[in-house]
Each structure stands twice: as structure tokens, then as C-alpha cells.
Design an enzyme around this catalytic site. Structure first.
Site, mmCIF file in Angstrom:
data_model
loop_
_atom_site.group_PDB
_atom_site.id
_atom_site.type_symbol
_atom_site.label_atom_id
_atom_site.label_comp_id
_atom_site.label_asym_id
_atom_site.label_seq_id
_atom_site.Cartn_x
_atom_site.Cartn_y
_atom_site.Cartn_z
ATOM 1 N N ARG A 140 45.152 42.188 37.301
ATOM 2 C CA ARG A 140 44.226 42.120 38.430
ATOM 3 C C ARG A 140 44.940 41.669 39.706
ATOM 4 N NH1 ARG A 140 41.706 39.760 34.056
ATOM 5 N NH2 ARG A 140 39.823 40.816 33.280
ATOM 6 N N LYS A 163 40.884 35.151 36.023
ATOM 7 C CA LYS A 163 39.465 35.402 35.732
ATOM 8 C C LYS A 163 39.049 34.879 34.369
ATOM 9 C CE LYS A 163 35.969 39.048 35.523
ATOM 10 N NZ LYS A 163 35.690 40.492 35.685
ATOM 11 N N HIS A 235 41.781 47.495 43.018
ATOM 12 C CA HIS A 235 41.486 47.230 41.604
ATOM 13 C C HIS A 235 41.514 48.491 40.754
ATOM 14 C CE1 HIS A 235 39.923 44.876 38.261
ATOM 15 N NE2 HIS A 235 39.012 45.798 38.050
ATOM 16 N N ARG A 238 44.171 49.302 38.150
ATOM 17 C CA ARG A 238 44.118 48.732 36.796
ATOM 18 C C ARG A 238 43.588 49.773 35.807
ATOM 19 N NH1 ARG A 238 43.944 43.773 33.870
ATOM 20 N NH2 ARG A 238 41.996 43.308 32.770
ATOM 21 N N HIS A 258 42.210 41.829 27.311
ATOM 22 C CA HIS A 258 40.808 41.857 26.897
ATOM 23 C C HIS A 258 40.634 41.332 25.477
ATOM 24 C CE1 HIS A 258 40.037 45.327 29.944
ATOM 25 N NE2 HIS A 258 39.861 44.146 30.506
ATOM 26 N N TYR A 267 37.461 50.648 31.215
ATOM 27 C CA TYR A 267 38.545 50.969 32.152
ATOM 28 C C TYR A 267 39.105 52.366 31.879
ATOM 29 C CZ TYR A 267 38.924 46.317 34.221
ATOM 30 O OH TYR A 267 38.676 45.159 34.924
#
Length: 280
Positions: A140, A163, A235, A238, A258, A267
Site C-alpha cells: 500500500r 493498515k 492504489h 496494488r 492478507h 484485488y
């Protein structure tokens, strides 16, 4: 109990869940808004219709993502209140979560290459370095901005994601075949010590600078009306990184940090921009 009193307790519950500071901060924005509106009210007197109006107002302003966040926070506030026996039913339970549709265009590789060339010719060094890091690491923007030589040891770049707190160790040998470049190649052309992304004056480049730099390069490469929906932001690199690495056979769930394949698959969705080739 007054609503403001319950929010104080609820905030403590969020901390106990082990959420990241950024996640708590984002939720706190809505807690403050709700406190301003309902803080003086008794918890059990707040009605479903009042909560629905708040969520619907955001949806009508075309802030679908904000409306969805509001629904999630409001539902959890009153669900926890029920669990504590402070109210007998959750007034947010009948409210449906707002439907959101992706508004931001995905990037494909050819578009990225054209934007990257524009950044290389017309942009600052930190702009094209940030694009290389975004595509090669799949991280990110905030994590890319913080990358430093201090995080490199034993042949790895260590990233603790802002995050989620996920810890990802990226080998410097990590190679993205689609652009014929490795993470080590980028490190070699970066400053020898300290922050990888810097302004000309030597200070660390900010996340806002990364956003603006990418936007300027994108606009040099393509007019805004080229895109279907909103133009892709920084973004979106990504998602492109995930799609390119998965086709290369890399475990992208681990790469992106993740905890579930479901999140990674979101994604991977090109939103109709990539062709699906059928084998004979």
C-alpha cells in the site's frame, strides 16, 4: 445510559480487539459524528429511522463507501450494546448494508507502462521509484512511503503494514517478469541509506506527494475522460501487481499480507478489463 457514555465503553472494546491504530482512527471519525448527533440521548431511545437517515444521506451524496462504513460501525455499536444487556434489540438490524459498485478504473500493464514512461521523463525521481515499488512489492501507498534501507537485512525488505499490522518479508530477489525488474534492481538505483523515496531536498517524500506524482504522470499519459469511471489512483497499482504476480505463479495472498484468499481475490478482479484466454 446516555449514548455518549456507551461510546466511551465501545471505544475501549475496539482497542481490546487488537485493531490497528489506523482502523480505530477511521472508526473514531464516525463515532465522533454519532456522538455529536446522539450523545445527549438515551441509548434505548435512538430509533431505526434516525440511523437509516444517516446512512442513506451518505449514499445519496454518492459516497457509497462512506455509507457502507457508517452502516458497519452503527450496526456494531448497537450489537455490542445488546450483548451488554443495555438495550433489548438492535435498532440498526433492519437496515440493509448499502450496495457499492466499483467506481475506480483498474489499470492494465500497457497503461501502467505508459504512465511510468511519463513519470520517468517529466516527473520527480520519487514518482517513478514509487511506481516501481508499488508494482514490484504490491504494498500500500503508506507502507511504500515508509520503505527505508533500515528495513533491509539478510536479503529481505521487511514491511510491517500500517493498515493491518501484517508483517511481510519481501526477498530482494523478488522479480516481476512482466517488467523484467526485481526489487533489488530498484534498491540499487535508490539512495544508499535512509528513506528510499525522497524529495530533492533530501526529506522523505510524503504519501500525498506519491498520490499527486502518480496523478500528474497519469494525466500526461492519458486524459481523465479516457477512463471508464474515475481514473485509477496510486492504489490501483496494488491490484495490477497482484494480477501480474498470480499469472507468474506467486502466492499473492502472502505477498499482499492478507489473511484470507477472499480478500486477495477482490484485488484480482480486473472489473472486466482483462481478457480470459481459453486453452485448447
Amino acid at each position: 445510559m446516555f449514548f455518549s457514555e456507551w461510546l466511551s465503553t465501545y471505544t475501549s472494546l475496539l482497542v481490546e480487539r487488537g485493531l490497528s491504530n489506523k482502523t480505530i482512527y477511521n472508526k473514531k471519525i464516525w463515532l465522533d459524528r454519532l456522538d455529536e448527533k446522539f450523545g445527549h440521548r438515551m441509548l434505548h431511545n435512538i430509533q431505526t429511522s434516525e440511523l437509516h437517515q444517516i446512512i442513506r444521506a451518505k449514499a445519496l451524496e454518492s459516497h457509497a463507501s462512506a455509507a457502507k462504513t457508517a452502516h458497519s460501525v452503527i450496526s456494531d455499536i448497537f450489537s455490542e450494546a445488546c450483548s451488554f444487556g443495555l438495550i433489548t434489540h438492535n435498532p440498526a438490524a433492519p437496515i440493509r448494508s448499502p450496495r457499492t459498485s466499483p467506481q475506480r478504473s483498474r489499470l492494465n500493464l500497457n497503461e501502467w507502462l505508459r504512465i511510468f514512461r511519463a513519470a520517468s521523463v517529466h516527473g520527480f525521481q520519487y514518482t517513478y521509484l514509487s511506481m516501481l515499488l508499488a508494482l514490484i512489492t504490491g504494498q500500500r501507498r503508506g507502507d511504500i512511503q515508509k520503505m527505508s534501507s533500515d528495513n533491509i537485512r539478510d536479503g529481505y525488505l521487511f514491511v510491517e503494514q500500517e493498515k493491518t499490522g501484517a508483517k511481510v518479508a519481501l526477498p530482494l530477489s523478488l522479480h516481476l517478469d512482466a517488467i523484467g525488474t526485481s526489487l533489488n534492481d530498484v534498491i540499487r538505483i535508490s539512495p544508499a541509506s535512509g528513506n528510499i523515496l525522497r524529495f530533492d531536498c533530501g526529506r522523505a517524500a510524503t504519501t500525498a506527494a506519491l498520490t499527486v506524482g502518480f496523478m500528474r504522470a497519469r494525466r500526461l499519459a492519458y486524459p481523465d475522460n479516457y477512463w471508464q469511471g474515475n481514473p485509477p489512483s496510486f492504489h490501483e497499482q496494488r491490484s495490477l501487481s497482484e494480477r501480474l504476480y498470480r499469472s507468474q505463479g506467486v502466492n499473492t495472498m502472502r505477498l499482499l499480507g492478507h489473511k484470507s484468499q477472499y480478500t486477495t481475490d477482490k484485488y484480482h478482479d480486473s472489473r472486466g478489463r482483462d481478457w480470459v484466454f481459453v486453452d485448447q
